[in-house]
Design an enzyme around this catalytic site. Structure first.
Site, PDB file in Angstrom:
ATOM      1  N   ALA A  12     -19.432  18.710  -6.185  1.00  0.00           N
ATOM      2  CA  ALA A  12     -20.068  18.974  -4.889  1.00  0.00           C
ATOM      3  C   ALA A  12     -21.595  19.100  -4.965  1.00  0.00           C
ATOM      4  CB  ALA A  12     -19.453  20.238  -4.294  1.00  0.00           C
ATOM      5  N   ASP A  67     -15.002  21.787  -2.924  1.00  0.00           N
ATOM      6  CA  ASP A  67     -15.845  20.728  -2.362  1.00  0.00           C
ATOM      7  C   ASP A  67     -16.210  21.025  -0.919  1.00  0.00           C
ATOM      8  OD1 ASP A  67     -13.770  19.605  -4.425  1.00  0.00           O
ATOM      9  OD2 ASP A  67     -15.620  18.448  -4.597  1.00  0.00           O
ATOM     10  N   ARG A  76     -20.671  13.272  -9.973  1.00  0.00           N
ATOM     11  CA  ARG A  76     -19.616  13.762  -9.085  1.00  0.00           C
ATOM     12  C   ARG A  76     -19.687  15.284  -9.100  1.00  0.00           C
ATOM     13  NH1 ARG A  76     -18.195  16.625 -12.502  1.00  0.00           N
ATOM     14  NH2 ARG A  76     -16.421  17.180 -11.244  1.00  0.00           N
ATOM     15  N   LYS A 118     -10.079  19.884  -5.824  1.00  0.00           N
ATOM     16  CA  LYS A 118      -9.384  18.763  -6.462  1.00  0.00           C
ATOM     17  C   LYS A 118      -7.872  18.899  -6.340  1.00  0.00           C
ATOM     18  CE  LYS A 118     -11.011  15.882  -7.859  1.00  0.00           C
ATOM     19  NZ  LYS A 118     -11.222  14.637  -7.078  1.00  0.00           N
TER      20      LYS A 118
HETATM   21  O1  MRU Z   1     -13.830  14.088  -7.357  1.00  0.00           O
HETATM   22  P1  MRU Z   1     -14.830  14.978  -7.984  1.00  0.00           P
HETATM   23  O2  MRU Z   1     -14.856  14.973  -9.472  1.00  0.00           O
HETATM   24  O3  MRU Z   1     -16.202  14.836  -7.379  1.00  0.00           O
HETATM   25  O4  MRU Z   1     -14.281  16.360  -7.516  1.00  0.00           O
HETATM   26  C1  MRU Z   1     -15.033  17.442  -7.449  1.00  0.00           C
HETATM   27  C2  MRU Z   1     -14.562  18.387  -8.441  1.00  0.00           C
HETATM   28  O5  MRU Z   1     -14.924  18.261  -9.588  1.00  0.00           O
HETATM   29  C3  MRU Z   1     -13.678  19.442  -8.085  1.00  0.00           C
HETATM   30  O6  MRU Z   1     -12.968  19.330  -6.947  1.00  0.00           O
HETATM   31  C4  MRU Z   1     -14.387  20.747  -8.302  1.00  0.00           C
HETATM   32  O7  MRU Z   1     -13.422  21.650  -8.630  1.00  0.00           O
HETATM   33  C5  MRU Z   1     -15.196  21.210  -7.137  1.00  0.00           C
HETATM   34  S1  MRU Z   1     -16.738  20.481  -7.048  1.00  0.00           S
HETATM   35  C6  MRU Z   1     -17.706  21.770  -7.577  1.00  0.00           C
END
Ligand code: MRU
Length: 365
Positions: free
Chosen positions: A56, A246, A54, A257
């Protein structure tokens, strides 16, 4: 990054050279360090959907390898590859890196004259996507380091206290991370830093992943419940917030998030700088209005109603709420550009507005 003294990326080609890729199963962290081989595009899609990978950058790199696996398993069949690409893109909607990486693959393969060439191009492109992600995050570390150095110089002593939300660490990318890259660079440069780690309910990426990777690297940190950040900021205990994203619009609206927006509001109210660290692969150059245009993933209610943890040597789920209570699970929120102090990108730092972003990335003007 190093785990138990050994250097790892979060995804790599399996050593036998046959084209299978290996990931770290993030659902088992921090309790067990387990790797998992992905031999087909279906397995790559499942790993993204089930959040074994998981973040980005990493879902972008995994999807890119997913297309390469589709090319391999089908002997370079374009129809099969197109269907696999579609199902990879459908796994998670918010992070733009995913569709970006798959489209890059399809474009690169469109030049292939033979099936064999198609497979070779797909693996080459996946390698470039992964290497580029790691390199851009390393550069983000260098630019963010200067920001932390300036804050450290203005302080009377003590560590620079940085609050982060979720996991925009090396586990969310191929290496280094986005929000964590400046932190690792500062720590390695001998600047004392301390990180407030938001737990990040419901899936606890902060508690499970950020705390684990900071600990592996020896960075001082303290885990806090999600609602603690405002209190810490009111009492001068946060010098800087750095989060990941993301998907960020060309105008600087930031999807990250769920809960990030509330941290940005508290930071603004308390005069704490709020930075977003991102490789340019997380900009969606087509979007202008984050609130209206960024798709927000909604996940299953059980992630909110149950908590997962380690008990008696195995992962266990416990029910937190009345079994019949309905729950909603919005995965992300959007922080408007006006609440963002600046961006830390692989090309340097800039303000959160379209003109400043485009001054670093003029090719998207
Ligand atoms: O749902 P996830 O764990 O894939 O979410 C992504 C994240 O970990 C966060 O939103 C993060 O801060 C950004 S992704 C680099």
């Amino acid at each position: 990054m190093r785990v138990h003294g050994k250097a790892y990326r979060t995804i790599w080609e399996t050593e036998d050279g046959g084209g299978t890729v290996t990931i770290i199963d993030q659902c088992r962290l921090p309790h067990e360090f387990v790797t998992l081989d992905l031999a087909t595009s279906g397995e790559a899609a499942a790993a993204i959907r089930d959040m074994r990978v998981r973040g980005a950058g990493l879902i972008g790199a995994t999807a890119s390898y997913g297309v390469a696996l589709a090319a391999r398993e089908s002997g370079g069949n374009p129809d099969f590859i197109a269907r696999a690409a579609e199902s990879l893109v459908a796994t998670r909607p918010t992070a733009v890196n995913l569709a970006g990486a798959v489209n890059r693959q399809l474009e690169a393969m469109s030049d292939a004259a033979t099936a064999g060439e198609r497979i070779a191009i797909a693996y080459r492109t996946a390698r470039s996507t992964a290497d580029e992600d790691a390199d851009w995050c390393r550069r983000i570390g260098g630019h963010g380091l200067e920001l932390i150095r300036r804050i450290a110089a203005d302080k009377d002593g003590g560590p620079v206290n940085i609050l982060t939300h979720c996991n925009a660490g090396w586990l969310a990318f191929v290496d280094h991370g986005s929000a964590t890259a400046p932190i690792y660079a500062a720590h390695d440069a001998g600047i004392p830093v301390h990180v407030w780690v938001d737990e990040t309910r419901p899936r606890a990426q902060g508690a499970k992943l950020t705390a684990w990777e900071l600990g592996c690297h020896g960075v001082p940190h303290t885990l806090v419940a999600d609602n603690t950040g405002g209190h810490l900021m009111q009492h001068g205990m946060v010098d800087l917030v750095i989060v990941g994203t993301d998907r960020t619009t060309r105008t600087g609206d930031v999807a990250n998030k769920i809960g990030t927006y509330l941290k940005a509001l508290a930071a603004r109210d308390n005069g704490v700088p709020f930075y977003v660290a991102l490789p340019s692969s997380s900009f969606d150059w087509n979007l202008r209005d984050g609130l209206r245009e960024i798709p927000i993933e909604q996940r299953g209610a059980d992630e909110v109603k149950y908590a997962e943890g380690w008990h008696d040597g195995r992962l266990t789920e416990v029910l937190l709420a009345p079994a019949s209570t309905p729950a909603a699970n919005y995965g992300f929120d959007v922080t408007p550009a006006r609440l963002v102090t600046g961006f830390i990108t692989e090309r340097g730092c800039c303000a959160a507005d379209q003109a400043s972003i485009l001054s670093l990335f003029p090719e998207h003007a």
